[in-house]
Design a protein around this motif. Sequence first.
Motif, PDB file in Angstrom:
ATOM      1  N   LYS A  28       1.344  11.970  -1.934  1.00 42.05           N
ATOM      2  CA  LYS A  28       0.072  12.683  -1.852  1.00 42.05           C
ATOM      3  C   LYS A  28       0.034  13.700  -0.724  1.00 42.05           C
ATOM      4  N   GLU A  29       0.500  13.323   0.465  1.00 39.72           N
ATOM      5  CA  GLU A  29       0.380  14.220   1.615  1.00 39.72           C
ATOM      6  C   GLU A  29       1.641  14.256   2.469  1.00 39.72           C
ATOM      7  N   GLY A  30       2.581  13.367   2.182  1.00 40.54           N
ATOM      8  CA  GLY A  30       3.793  13.306   2.984  1.00 40.54           C
ATOM      9  C   GLY A  30       3.587  12.680   4.338  1.00 40.54           C
ATOM     10  N   LYS A  31       2.536  11.878   4.486  1.00 40.91           N
ATOM     11  CA  LYS A  31       2.250  11.233   5.773  1.00 40.91           C
ATOM     12  C   LYS A  31       1.908   9.763   5.575  1.00 40.91           C
ATOM     13  N   LEU A  32       2.269   8.952   6.577  1.00 41.11           N
ATOM     14  CA  LEU A  32       1.887   7.549   6.630  1.00 41.11           C
ATOM     15  C   LEU A  32       1.461   7.215   8.050  1.00 41.11           C
ATOM     16  N   GLN A  33       0.522   6.283   8.169  1.00 44.42           N
ATOM     17  CA  GLN A  33       0.115   5.807   9.494  1.00 44.42           C
ATOM     18  C   GLN A  33       0.281   4.303   9.633  1.00 44.42           C
ATOM     19  N   GLY A  34       0.440   3.620   8.516  1.00 39.30           N
ATOM     20  CA  GLY A  34       0.606   2.174   8.559  1.00 39.30           C
ATOM     21  C   GLY A  34       1.468   1.675   7.421  1.00 39.30           C
ATOM     22  N   ILE A  35       2.172   0.579   7.663  1.00 39.18           N
ATOM     23  CA  ILE A  35       2.976  -0.094   6.643  1.00 39.18           C
ATOM     24  C   ILE A  35       2.605  -1.570   6.675  1.00 39.18           C
ATOM     25  N   ILE A  36       2.264  -2.123   5.522  1.00 33.54           N
ATOM     26  CA  ILE A  36       1.964  -3.545   5.422  1.00 33.54           C
ATOM     27  C   ILE A  36       3.014  -4.184   4.514  1.00 33.54           C
ATOM     28  N   VAL A  37       3.611  -5.282   4.992  1.00 36.26           N
ATOM     29  CA  VAL A  37       4.720  -5.936   4.293  1.00 36.26           C
ATOM     30  C   VAL A  37       4.437  -7.417   4.155  1.00 36.26           C
ATOM     31  N   ASN A  38       4.625  -7.946   2.943  1.00 38.39           N
ATOM     32  CA  ASN A  38       4.605  -9.401   2.788  1.00 38.39           C
ATOM     33  C   ASN A  38       5.962  -9.868   2.294  1.00 38.39           C
ATOM     34  N   SER A  39       6.364 -11.051   2.699  1.00 44.26           N
ATOM     35  CA  SER A  39       7.594 -11.659   2.199  1.00 44.26           C
ATOM     36  C   SER A  39       7.237 -12.980   1.519  1.00 44.26           C
ATOM     37  N   GLY A  40       8.162 -13.453   0.682  1.00 41.73           N
ATOM     38  CA  GLY A  40       7.922 -14.700  -0.045  1.00 41.73           C
ATOM     39  C   GLY A  40       7.712 -14.470  -1.522  1.00 41.73           C
ATOM     40  N   LYS A  41       6.987 -13.409  -1.863  1.00 47.74           N
ATOM     41  CA  LYS A  41       6.760 -13.030  -3.259  1.00 47.74           C
ATOM     42  C   LYS A  41       6.911 -11.517  -3.383  1.00 47.74           C
ATOM     43  N   ALA A  42       7.685 -11.089  -4.388  1.00 48.80           N
ATOM     44  CA  ALA A  42       8.034  -9.676  -4.515  1.00 48.80           C
ATOM     45  C   ALA A  42       6.958  -8.844  -5.195  1.00 48.80           C
ATOM     46  N   ASN A  43       6.001  -9.484  -5.868  1.00 50.77           N
ATOM     47  CA  ASN A  43       5.005  -8.759  -6.670  1.00 50.77           C
ATOM     48  C   ASN A  43       5.714  -7.779  -7.604  1.00 50.77           C
ATOM     49  N   ALA A  44       6.767  -8.261  -8.274  1.00 50.40           N
ATOM     50  CA  ALA A  44       7.524  -7.485  -9.253  1.00 50.40           C
ATOM     51  C   ALA A  44       7.425  -8.167 -10.612  1.00 50.40           C
ATOM     52  N   CYS A  45       7.359  -7.371 -11.668  1.00 52.37           N
ATOM     53  CA  CYS A  45       7.196  -7.895 -13.033  1.00 52.37           C
ATOM     54  C   CYS A  45       5.934  -8.745 -13.127  1.00 52.37           C
TER      55      CYS A  45
END
Length: 414
Positions: free
Chosen positions: A78-95
Amino acid sequence: MKTYNNVTETYSSFSVLHQGSVTTPKGFRAGGMHCGIKRKRKDLGWIYSEVPADAAAVYTMNTFQAAPLIVTKESVTKEGKLQGIIVNSGKANACTGPKGLEDAYEMRRQFSSELGLAEHHVAVVSTGLIGENLPMDKINQGLRQIPESLKRNAPEDFEKAILTTDTFSKKVAVQFEMNGKTVSIGGAAKGSGMIHPNMATMLGFITTDINIEQRDLQTALREVTNQTFNAISVDGDTSTNDMVLLLANGLAQNEKLTKESDMWNNFIAALQFVCESLAKQIARDGEGATKLVEVQVTGVATDQSARNIAKTIISSNLVKTAIFGEDPNWGRIVCAIGYSEEQIDPTNLSISIGTVEIVKKGLPISFNEEEAIFHLEKEHVYIHVDFDQGNGSGKAWGCDLSYNYVRINASYRT
């Protein structure tokens, strides 16, 4: 190795910091906590920049791209900018279908709301078991604690919160001078199994306070990724969630760097060191691995051909098991080279394990087997392949394949 003033090594254009992390660059903070996705270990981590940062990203080429990866792509585009990254581990939320995408958007919305950020300035990342929905009640409860947690910068908690089957945290940081300003680059990563990346690795997070053009930042990441993260393999599997994110917030206040700048090559050298260090740490932490394997290929037509051959060798299960068994079975290396699909003249081939040459001019030669085994017994195994028919060279990194790899992956869900 002696350490002084937080410096462990000094290279021609940068210094490696003994205690560095993703928060070494100015204006970055990070942390992690246990929110309940896993039984005990930390499972929710974040990176925060005081100001919106120019962002670059590379992603897995797996067709089944996970919901958080789709949301992150949208944010970065959208803008080429980020200010934060949120990461969870344990579940990939894939498929996980529409519900998974809804959960990824909710993570972005909740995290941005808690920290007062624009939604499209937030990247969402998940890693872990494929096909299970996220426990959003637990994640949201954790997200509500982040504003208070941010008061205490804790990069080591972030490094732990992003891990799955990893046996150790992976981090690195460097500093260099640019026109009188000190510039830092920090990195953290996770990865142990399902490592055979194409345009990314498992998960990599790189921060820098350099002032740089966003398009050039993306160019730099793609260039360096091809020589580092894309040059590792653990087991030949490419994950649904792989990505590398690079944030540059400009707080070093250097004169804006572009590809045409005199200092461009210094920046690339420092960024490549960070990415290569993280890539090698991932390869060394391959599930059940006992050795890091480095293959160098020289004497071919192009650097890309050399990298392809090197990666084919370290991806071979027969080569990997021979290294685990400390067996100098040169035939397995030759076999892997043969199916690399690169145009080479096998009659010029030479192969060495450590300092022991075992093949010359395409034919086996008499060698001291005990000396070759001595090199295979080391934690860091070096294989050199030379074709003496060009100037192209390249490296790849992998690990051996042990009994424990089967044990770990046979019981991953249980």
